[in-house]
Design a protein around this motif. Structure first.
Motif, PDB file in Angstrom:
ATOM      1  N   MET A   1      -1.113  17.800 -34.044  1.00 14.36           N
ATOM      2  CA  MET A   1      -0.405  16.589 -33.638  1.00 14.36           C
ATOM      3  C   MET A   1      -1.165  15.893 -32.516  1.00 14.36           C
ATOM      4  SD  MET A   1       3.299  16.308 -31.712  1.00 14.36           S
ATOM      5  CE  MET A   1       4.244  16.713 -33.174  1.00 14.36           C
ATOM      6  N   LEU A   2      -1.216  14.540 -32.579  1.00 15.17           N
ATOM      7  CA  LEU A   2      -1.782  13.756 -31.497  1.00 15.17           C
ATOM      8  C   LEU A   2      -0.661  13.063 -30.736  1.00 15.17           C
ATOM      9  CD1 LEU A   2      -4.913  12.061 -33.138  1.00 15.17           C
ATOM     10  CD2 LEU A   2      -4.827  14.082 -31.659  1.00 15.17           C
ATOM     11  N   ILE A   3      -0.768  13.077 -29.416  1.00 14.57           N
ATOM     12  CA  ILE A   3       0.206  12.420 -28.552  1.00 14.57           C
ATOM     13  C   ILE A   3      -0.526  11.384 -27.717  1.00 14.57           C
ATOM     14  CG2 ILE A   3       1.827  12.732 -26.645  1.00 14.57           C
ATOM     15  CD1 ILE A   3       2.304  15.568 -27.642  1.00 14.57           C
ATOM     16  N   ARG A   4       0.041  10.191 -27.661  1.00 12.85           N
ATOM     17  CA  ARG A   4      -0.492   9.153 -26.783  1.00 12.85           C
ATOM     18  C   ARG A   4       0.402   9.069 -25.558  1.00 12.85           C
ATOM     19  NH1 ARG A   4      -1.477   2.699 -28.143  1.00 12.85           N
ATOM     20  NH2 ARG A   4      -2.344   2.147 -26.072  1.00 12.85           N
ATOM     21  N   ALA A   5      -0.199   9.044 -24.385  1.00 16.61           N
ATOM     22  CA  ALA A   5       0.577   9.043 -23.148  1.00 16.61           C
ATOM     23  C   ALA A   5      -0.139   8.215 -22.085  1.00 16.61           C
ATOM     24  CB  ALA A   5       0.792  10.475 -22.656  1.00 16.61           C
ATOM     25  N   GLY A   6       0.600   7.861 -21.061  1.00 17.26           N
ATOM     26  CA  GLY A   6       0.012   7.119 -19.952  1.00 17.26           C
ATOM     27  C   GLY A   6       1.072   6.438 -19.108  1.00 17.26           C
ATOM     28  N   TYR A   7       0.636   5.528 -18.247  1.00 15.27           N
ATOM     29  CA  TYR A   7       1.556   4.903 -17.302  1.00 15.27           C
ATOM     30  C   TYR A   7       0.921   3.656 -16.685  1.00 15.27           C
ATOM     31  CZ  TYR A   7      -1.618   7.517 -14.335  1.00 15.27           C
ATOM     32  OH  TYR A   7      -2.760   8.028 -13.777  1.00 15.27           O
ATOM     33  N   ASP A   8       1.789   2.832 -16.088  1.00 17.53           N
ATOM     34  CA  ASP A   8       1.401   1.742 -15.198  1.00 17.53           C
ATOM     35  C   ASP A   8       2.313   1.845 -13.984  1.00 17.53           C
ATOM     36  OD1 ASP A   8      -0.562  -0.056 -16.805  1.00 17.53           O
ATOM     37  OD2 ASP A   8       1.093   0.328 -18.197  1.00 17.53           O
ATOM     38  N   LYS A  31      -9.422  20.335 -22.463  1.00 15.26           N
ATOM     39  CA  LYS A  31     -10.061  20.626 -23.752  1.00 15.26           C
ATOM     40  C   LYS A  31      -9.333  19.992 -24.923  1.00 15.26           C
ATOM     41  CE  LYS A  31      -7.599  25.038 -24.373  1.00 15.26           C
ATOM     42  NZ  LYS A  31      -6.677  24.769 -23.240  1.00 15.26           N
ATOM     43  N   ASP A  32      -8.076  19.600 -24.701  1.00 13.62           N
ATOM     44  CA  ASP A  32      -7.268  19.025 -25.775  1.00 13.62           C
ATOM     45  C   ASP A  32      -7.392  17.509 -25.860  1.00 13.62           C
ATOM     46  OD1 ASP A  32      -6.194  21.569 -26.445  1.00 13.62           O
ATOM     47  OD2 ASP A  32      -4.741  21.396 -24.816  1.00 13.62           O
ATOM     48  N   LEU A  33      -8.044  16.880 -24.888  1.00 14.00           N
ATOM     49  CA  LEU A  33      -8.168  15.429 -24.891  1.00 14.00           C
ATOM     50  C   LEU A  33      -8.973  14.935 -26.092  1.00 14.00           C
ATOM     51  CD1 LEU A  33      -8.806  14.743 -21.108  1.00 14.00           C
ATOM     52  CD2 LEU A  33      -6.856  13.903 -22.440  1.00 14.00           C
ATOM     53  N   ARG A  34      -8.505  13.867 -26.700  1.00 18.30           N
ATOM     54  CA  ARG A  34      -9.221  13.243 -27.807  1.00 18.30           C
ATOM     55  C   ARG A  34      -9.780  11.882 -27.415  1.00 18.30           C
ATOM     56  NH1 ARG A  34      -9.172  17.648 -28.680  1.00 18.30           N
ATOM     57  NH2 ARG A  34      -8.514  18.824 -30.524  1.00 18.30           N
ATOM     58  N   THR A  35      -9.342  11.355 -26.285  1.00 22.38           N
ATOM     59  CA  THR A  35      -9.918  10.145 -25.700  1.00 22.38           C
ATOM     60  C   THR A  35     -10.099  10.391 -24.208  1.00 22.38           C
ATOM     61  OG1 THR A  35      -7.789   9.110 -25.198  1.00 22.38           O
ATOM     62  CG2 THR A  35      -8.741   8.670 -27.374  1.00 22.38           C
ATOM     63  N   PHE A  74      -4.177   7.582 -22.747  1.00 25.01           N
ATOM     64  CA  PHE A  74      -5.059   8.550 -23.397  1.00 25.01           C
ATOM     65  C   PHE A  74      -4.355   9.177 -24.597  1.00 25.01           C
ATOM     66  CE2 PHE A  74      -2.561  10.834 -20.278  1.00 25.01           C
ATOM     67  CZ  PHE A  74      -2.196  11.997 -20.915  1.00 25.01           C
ATOM     68  N   THR A  75      -5.142   9.831 -25.421  1.00 20.16           N
ATOM     69  CA  THR A  75      -4.625  10.569 -26.575  1.00 20.16           C
ATOM     70  C   THR A  75      -5.046  12.026 -26.443  1.00 20.16           C
ATOM     71  OG1 THR A  75      -4.778   8.609 -27.982  1.00 20.16           O
ATOM     72  CG2 THR A  75      -4.585  10.738 -29.092  1.00 20.16           C
ATOM     73  N   ILE A  76      -4.105  12.925 -26.713  1.00 24.59           N
ATOM     74  CA  ILE A  76      -4.347  14.351 -26.538  1.00 24.59           C
ATOM     75  C   ILE A  76      -3.818  15.113 -27.748  1.00 24.59           C
ATOM     76  CG2 ILE A  76      -2.169  14.753 -25.321  1.00 24.59           C
ATOM     77  CD1 ILE A  76      -3.717  16.678 -23.455  1.00 24.59           C
ATOM     78  N   HIS A  77      -4.504  16.183 -28.085  1.00 17.69           N
ATOM     79  CA  HIS A  77      -4.046  17.033 -29.200  1.00 17.69           C
ATOM     80  C   HIS A  77      -3.028  18.040 -28.699  1.00 17.69           C
ATOM     81  CE1 HIS A  77      -4.197  20.620 -31.857  1.00 17.69           C
ATOM     82  NE2 HIS A  77      -4.194  19.693 -32.795  1.00 17.69           N
ATOM     83  N   ASP A  78      -1.994  18.257 -29.488  1.00 17.52           N
ATOM     84  CA  ASP A  78      -0.970  19.244 -29.172  1.00 17.52           C
ATOM     85  C   ASP A  78      -0.668  20.057 -30.423  1.00 17.52           C
ATOM     86  OD1 ASP A  78       1.160  19.901 -26.915  1.00 17.52           O
ATOM     87  OD2 ASP A  78       2.229  19.947 -28.827  1.00 17.52           O
ATOM     88  N   SER A  79      -0.272  21.307 -30.231  1.00 19.22           N
ATOM     89  CA  SER A  79       0.000  22.172 -31.380  1.00 19.22           C
ATOM     90  C   SER A  79       1.157  21.671 -32.223  1.00 19.22           C
ATOM     91  CB  SER A  79       0.311  23.594 -30.895  1.00 19.22           C
ATOM     92  OG  SER A  79       1.560  23.623 -30.212  1.00 19.22           O
ATOM     93  N   GLY A  80       2.069  20.895 -31.618  1.00 18.75           N
ATOM     94  CA  GLY A  80       3.250  20.461 -32.345  1.00 18.75           C
ATOM     95  C   GLY A  80       4.314  21.531 -32.447  1.00 18.75           C
ATOM     96  N   GLU A  81       4.060  22.671 -31.795  1.00 15.85           N
ATOM     97  CA  GLU A  81       5.020  23.769 -31.819  1.00 15.85           C
ATOM     98  C   GLU A  81       5.904  23.721 -30.577  1.00 15.85           C
ATOM     99  OE1 GLU A  81       5.402  25.941 -34.309  1.00 15.85           O
ATOM    100  OE2 GLU A  81       3.806  24.865 -35.405  1.00 15.85           O
ATOM    101  N   PRO A  82       7.152  24.157 -30.711  1.00 16.27           N
ATOM    102  CA  PRO A  82       8.029  24.192 -29.529  1.00 16.27           C
ATOM    103  C   PRO A  82       7.590  25.274 -28.543  1.00 16.27           C
ATOM    104  CG  PRO A  82       9.130  25.169 -31.431  1.00 16.27           C
ATOM    105  CD  PRO A  82       7.847  24.568 -31.936  1.00 16.27           C
ATOM    106  N   HIS A 263       4.780   6.093 -20.666  1.00 22.13           N
ATOM    107  CA  HIS A 263       4.940   6.165 -22.130  1.00 22.13           C
ATOM    108  C   HIS A 263       4.345   7.459 -22.649  1.00 22.13           C
ATOM    109  CE1 HIS A 263       0.890   4.280 -21.741  1.00 22.13           C
ATOM    110  NE2 HIS A 263       0.610   4.995 -22.823  1.00 22.13           N
ATOM    111  N   THR A 264       4.978   8.032 -23.624  1.00 17.53           N
ATOM    112  CA  THR A 264       4.464   9.218 -24.320  1.00 17.53           C
ATOM    113  C   THR A 264       5.171   9.355 -25.654  1.00 17.53           C
ATOM    114  OG1 THR A 264       4.177  11.631 -24.199  1.00 17.53           O
ATOM    115  CG2 THR A 264       6.094  10.724 -23.101  1.00 17.53           C
ATOM    116  N   GLY A 265       4.408   9.604 -26.690  1.00 20.12           N
ATOM    117  CA  GLY A 265       4.974   9.721 -28.030  1.00 20.12           C
ATOM    118  C   GLY A 265       3.899  10.099 -29.032  1.00 20.12           C
ATOM    119  N   VAL A 266       4.308  10.362 -30.247  1.00 21.54           N
ATOM    120  CA  VAL A 266       3.376  10.779 -31.294  1.00 21.54           C
ATOM    121  C   VAL A 266       2.450   9.619 -31.633  1.00 21.54           C
ATOM    122  CG1 VAL A 266       3.178  11.593 -33.670  1.00 21.54           C
ATOM    123  CG2 VAL A 266       5.038  12.418 -32.219  1.00 21.54           C
TER     124      VAL A 266
END
Length: 269
Positions: A1-8, A31-35, A74-82, A263-266
């Motif tokens: 799963m990829l998650i996009r997150a950030g702030y202003d 290590k999980d960052l994709r951007t 930024f975009t980060i990879h996550d396992s998608g597991e709880p 902001h943070t979401g899939v």
């Protein structure tokens, strides 16, 4: 799963004001960052990072006259597991704990173990040690505190939250951490992103979140007293004894927070 997150986030000032910010993700997630994950300052002013005693990334900057906006996306990879569940994880005797874990048994600014020790032993002394005891503390805290952003204040401690029975996510974390420490279970405060992933959207503005880790069975495990259920997509930013060690921003002079958008979401693969 990829998650996009950030702030202003923006602060307005009338004079140059030094600031320390913990607005980067924790190095354990690099290590999980994709951007690229980079704090952008508007206007462009000098900034530099260092690692504090807890391994968190701290950014030093001076807010110029007129103010400063800090932004990140930024975009980060996550396992998608709880959150991982380990119900067989055992509680260690204090004398067997690693040296660097002992600090998380001590009282701290927002976690007054001396004031809540008798309460903790009265409530949880009869509960089986280890995972079951921690879960009992989480359930008590979850049911004891009413959540509401209007209940927030920077001076509220675990004792205050216990007495007032109101608070925000950091107050849930502080109370649960304190009760764990009173029962000789090492506990540390965590802050970061937690989007409404895998659940129905929670009403209200997006914010950063607070949860906590406990040391059981030779490892750290994640618990969340506000939500009291395993969640998907936590992105750790900082951890320490309590909110003192993990403050998102600390200004050394007058500054007014005038914008706070998170902001943070899939994200799309």
């Amino acid at each position: 799963m990829l998650i996009r997150a950030g702030y202003d986030i923006r602060f307005d000032t009338e004079s140059p004001t030094p600031m320390m910010a913990m607005l980067s993700i924790h190095p354990s997630r690099n290590k999980d960052l994709r951007t690229l994950q980079r704090i952008v300052a508007t206007p462009d002013v000098p900034m530099y990072d260092y690692l504090d005693a807890f391994g968190n990334v701290c950014t030093r900057v001076t807010v110029p006259v007129g103010g400063l906006t800090l932004s990140c996306d930024f975009t980060i990879h996550d396992s998608g597991e709880p959150d991982l569940q380990s119900p067989d994880a055992v509680q260690h005797a204090v004398e067997d704990l690693p040296d660097d874990v002992l600090i998380y048994l001590l009282g701290s600014r927002y976690c007054e173990t001396d004031r809540l020790s008798d309460t903790a032993w009265g409530l949880f002394g009869h509960v089986k040690s280890g995972w079951e005891r921690v879960q009992a503390i989480v359930e008590f805290t979850h049911n004891h505190i009413e959540f509401g952003y209007h209940h927030a204040r920077s001076t509220k401690t675990a004792w205050d939250a216990h007495q007032e029975q109101q608070g925000v996510c950091r107050d849930f974390a502080h109370l649960a951490i304190t009760l764990c420490r009173c029962m000789n279970i090492p506990a540390r405060y965590c802050t970061g992103y937690l989007g409404d992933i895998g659940i129905a959207p929670i009403p209200g503005p997006m914010d950063f979140s607070a949860w906590f880790d406990v040391y059981l069975g030779g490892a750290w495990h994640t618990f969340d007293a506000r939500h009291n259920k395993p969640r998907i997509g936590r992105i750790l930013m900082a951890r320490g004894r309590d909110a003192t060690d993990t403050a998102l921003t600390t200004t050394f002079g007058p500054a007014t927070l005038t914008q706070f958008d998170v902001h943070t979401g899939v994200a799309e693969e």
